[in-house]
Design an enzyme around this catalytic site. Structure first.
Site, PDB file in Angstrom:
ATOM      1  N   ILE A 171     -48.705  -0.742 -29.464  1.00  0.00           N
ATOM      2  CA  ILE A 171     -49.866  -1.506 -29.967  1.00  0.00           C
ATOM      3  C   ILE A 171     -51.121  -0.641 -29.939  1.00  0.00           C
ATOM      4  CG2 ILE A 171     -51.306  -3.562 -29.622  1.00  0.00           C
ATOM      5  CD1 ILE A 171     -49.073  -4.783 -27.991  1.00  0.00           C
TER       6      ILE A 171
ATOM      7  N   LYS B 156     -48.929   5.764 -17.815  1.00  0.00           N
ATOM      8  CA  LYS B 156     -49.974   4.839 -17.315  1.00  0.00           C
ATOM      9  C   LYS B 156     -50.287   5.046 -15.848  1.00  0.00           C
ATOM     10  CE  LYS B 156     -45.813   3.134 -17.792  1.00  0.00           C
ATOM     11  NZ  LYS B 156     -44.920   2.123 -18.272  1.00  0.00           N
TER      12      LYS B 156
ATOM     13  N   LYS C 190     -51.830  -0.776 -16.248  1.00  0.00           N
ATOM     14  CA  LYS C 190     -52.320  -0.935 -17.621  1.00  0.00           C
ATOM     15  C   LYS C 190     -53.646  -1.697 -17.624  1.00  0.00           C
ATOM     16  CE  LYS C 190     -47.668  -0.686 -19.497  1.00  0.00           C
ATOM     17  NZ  LYS C 190     -46.435  -1.467 -19.689  1.00  0.00           N
TER      18      LYS C 190
ATOM     19  N   GLU D 204     -38.986   0.486 -16.048  1.00  0.00           N
ATOM     20  CA  GLU D 204     -39.312   1.679 -15.266  1.00  0.00           C
ATOM     21  C   GLU D 204     -38.082   2.086 -14.459  1.00  0.00           C
ATOM     22  OE1 GLU D 204     -42.520   3.129 -15.505  1.00  0.00           O
ATOM     23  OE2 GLU D 204     -42.453   1.667 -17.108  1.00  0.00           O
TER      24      GLU D 204
ATOM     25  N   VAL E  93     -39.285   8.361 -24.301  1.00  0.00           N
ATOM     26  CA  VAL E  93     -40.491   8.537 -25.131  1.00  0.00           C
ATOM     27  C   VAL E  93     -40.545   9.943 -25.740  1.00  0.00           C
ATOM     28  CG1 VAL E  93     -43.027   8.545 -25.090  1.00  0.00           C
ATOM     29  CG2 VAL E  93     -41.763   6.806 -23.810  1.00  0.00           C
TER      30      VAL E  93
HETATM   31  N1  HSE Z   1     -41.727  -0.610 -18.198  1.00  0.00           N
HETATM   32  C1  HSE Z   1     -42.778  -0.736 -19.141  1.00  0.00           C
HETATM   33  C2  HSE Z   1     -42.728  -2.117 -19.755  1.00  0.00           C
HETATM   34  C3  HSE Z   1     -42.616   0.328 -20.191  1.00  0.00           C
HETATM   35  O1  HSE Z   1     -41.698  -2.775 -19.602  1.00  0.00           O
HETATM   36  O2  HSE Z   1     -43.691  -2.567 -20.355  1.00  0.00           O
HETATM   37  C4  HSE Z   1     -43.773   0.458 -21.143  1.00  0.00           C
HETATM   38  O3  HSE Z   1     -44.961   0.769 -20.487  1.00  0.00           O
END
Ligand code: HSE
Length: 323
Positions: free
Chosen positions: A131, A100, A200, A185, A12
Site C-alpha cells: 500500500i 519495519k 509500523k 514473521e 521480498v
Molecule cells: N508479518 C507481516 C504481516 C509482514 O503479516 O503484516 C508484512 O509486514
C-alpha cells in the site's frame, strides 16, 4: 545504467528481483535509464535460481563496488541489517528497505547518516506491504494538519481473524496457512502479540506527526486471547474483531495503542479481510482518507520496494542533467 544490489534473498528480496526482470521495460521508460540487479547477497545457496551468477555470500562485494548505487535491504531484523545499512549509506549508496523493525528502531539515525552522505534511505514497504502510504502522507497530504492515523497494519493477524470468522478454522491452522503463504514473521509472536503492528504504527506516527514514539511506549495487546466464542459473539452482534493500531494527536502529544477492537460491519475497516491492510489518515482538510491493499506477501511488498528504487533512480537521472 543504474546498478542495484539486493541484500537478503528471501520472500521480498526474490520478488523484487523478479519485478526488475518482468517489468524491466517499463522501469527503463519511467526512469530514463536501465535499472539492473548487479549483485545479490545471501548466506544461503540458490544453485538452481536463474539469478545464481549474481549471488555472493560476501557483503563487501556490494559495499566496495563503486558501480552499485542503490541497495535493497530485505534481510529483516536488526542485525546484521543495521550495520549493513550504515555501511552502505556511508559508502555513498542509497538504501531502500521493507524492514519495519530496523526503521522503527534506528530510522532517525539512519536518515541522518543518509543525509550526511547525500544519499536516500526510503522505506515505503515498511508499512502496509504494497500500500502506498509513506509517500502519500509526506507528499500528497502535506497540506493537512493531521489528527489521527489508524488501521489494520498486520496481514497475518488479519488473515487469521478472517479465517477463524469465515471458515471456523482453529487459530493454529490459520497461522500455519499464513506462514506457508510467506505473510508471517519468522517468529509468529511478532505478529500475534502485536509487535509488528507497533513497529509500523511507530513509523506511521513519525511520518504523520513528525513525532517519534518508541515501540516500547505503545500500549499493546495482541490477538492471542481471542477465542472462537469471542468471534461468534461479535458476529451475532453484527460486528467483527480487528487488530487496530491507532496514533492520535491530543494537546501536542501523540498517543499510540495497538489492540483488538470490535468494529460494526458498516465501518470501512470491517470490510478489510484476509491479508489486506488499510490505513486511515485523518487530516483537517482531507477528512478521512483510507488506503487499502495487500499488507504482506512478496509481490505486493516488492511493488513498494521497487517504487522507492524508481524514485531514487529518477532523481539520479534528473541530477545528471544538473551537474
Ligand atoms: N508479518 C507481516 C504481516 C509482514 O503479516 O503484516 C508484512 O509486514
Amino acid at each position: 545504467m543504474i546498478n542495484i544490489a539486493i541484500i537478503g534473498f528471501g520472500v521480498v528480496g526474490s520478488a523484487s528481483y523478479d519485478l526488475t526482470i518482468r517489468n524491466a521495460g517499463l522501469i527503463e521508460k519511467k526512469v530514463g535509464d536501465t535499472v539492473k540487479v548487479k549483485k545479490i547477497v545471501d548466506i544461503r545457496d540458490f544453485d538452481d535460481h536463474p539469478a545464481r551468477e549474481l549471488l555472493t555470500k560476501n557483503f563487501d562485494d556490494v559495499v566496495k563496488d563503486p558501480e552499485i548505487s542503490i541497495a535493497i535491504e530485505s534481510i529483516g531484523g536488526l542485525r546484521p541489517a543495521f550495520d549493513f545499512t550504515k555501511a552502505l549509506l556511508m559508502s555513498g549508496k542509497s538504501v531502500v528497505t521493507s524492514n519495519k523493525e530496523l526503521v522503527a528502531t534506528h530510522g532517525l539515525e539512519l536518515l541522518e547518516i543518509a543525509e550526511r552522505n547525500n544519499v536516500s534511505y526510503l522505506f515505503e514497504a515498511s508499512v502496509g506491504g504494497g500500500i502506498p502510504i509513506i509517500r502519500p502522507i509526506k507528499q500528497c497530504l502535506a497540506a493537512n494538519e493531521f489528527e489521527e492515523v489508524f488501521g489494520i497494519l498486520n496481514g497475518t493477524t488479519n488473515y487469521i481473524l478472517t479465517k477463524m470468522r469465515e471458515e471456523g478454522l482453529p487459530f493454529a491452522e490459520a497461522l500455519k496457512d499464513a506462514q506457508e503463504k510467506g505473510y508471517a514473521e519468522l517468529n509468529p509472536a511478532a505478529d500475534i502479540d502485536g509487535y509488528d503492528t507497533c513497529r509500523k504504527l511507530s513509523i506511521l506516527s513519525w511520518t504523520t506527526f513528525g513525532k517519534f514514539v518508541d515501540v516500547e511506549n505503545i500500549d499493546r495487546k495482541g490477538i492471542g486471547d481471542i477465542t472462537a466464542e469471542d468471534i461468534e459473539k461479535a458476529k451475532a452482534a453484527g460486528r467483527v474483531i480487528k487488530l487496530i493500531g491507532r496514533a492520535k494527536l491530543t494537546d501536542g502529544e501523540v498517543r499510540c495503542t495497538v489492540a483488538p477492537e470490535v468494529i460494526p460491519l458498516g465501518d470501512p475497516l470491517a470490510m478489510v479481510d484476509g491479508v489486506y491492510n488499510a490505513v486511515v489518515v485523518r487530516g483537517n482538510f482531507i477528512g478521512d482518507a483510507m488506503f487499502y491493499g495487500q499488507g504482506a506477501g512478496g509481490e505486493a511488498t516488492a511493488s513498494a520496494v521497487m517504487s522507492d528504487v524508481i524514485e531514487i533512480s529518477r532523481n539520479m537521472v534528473a541530477s545528471r542533467g544538473r551537474v
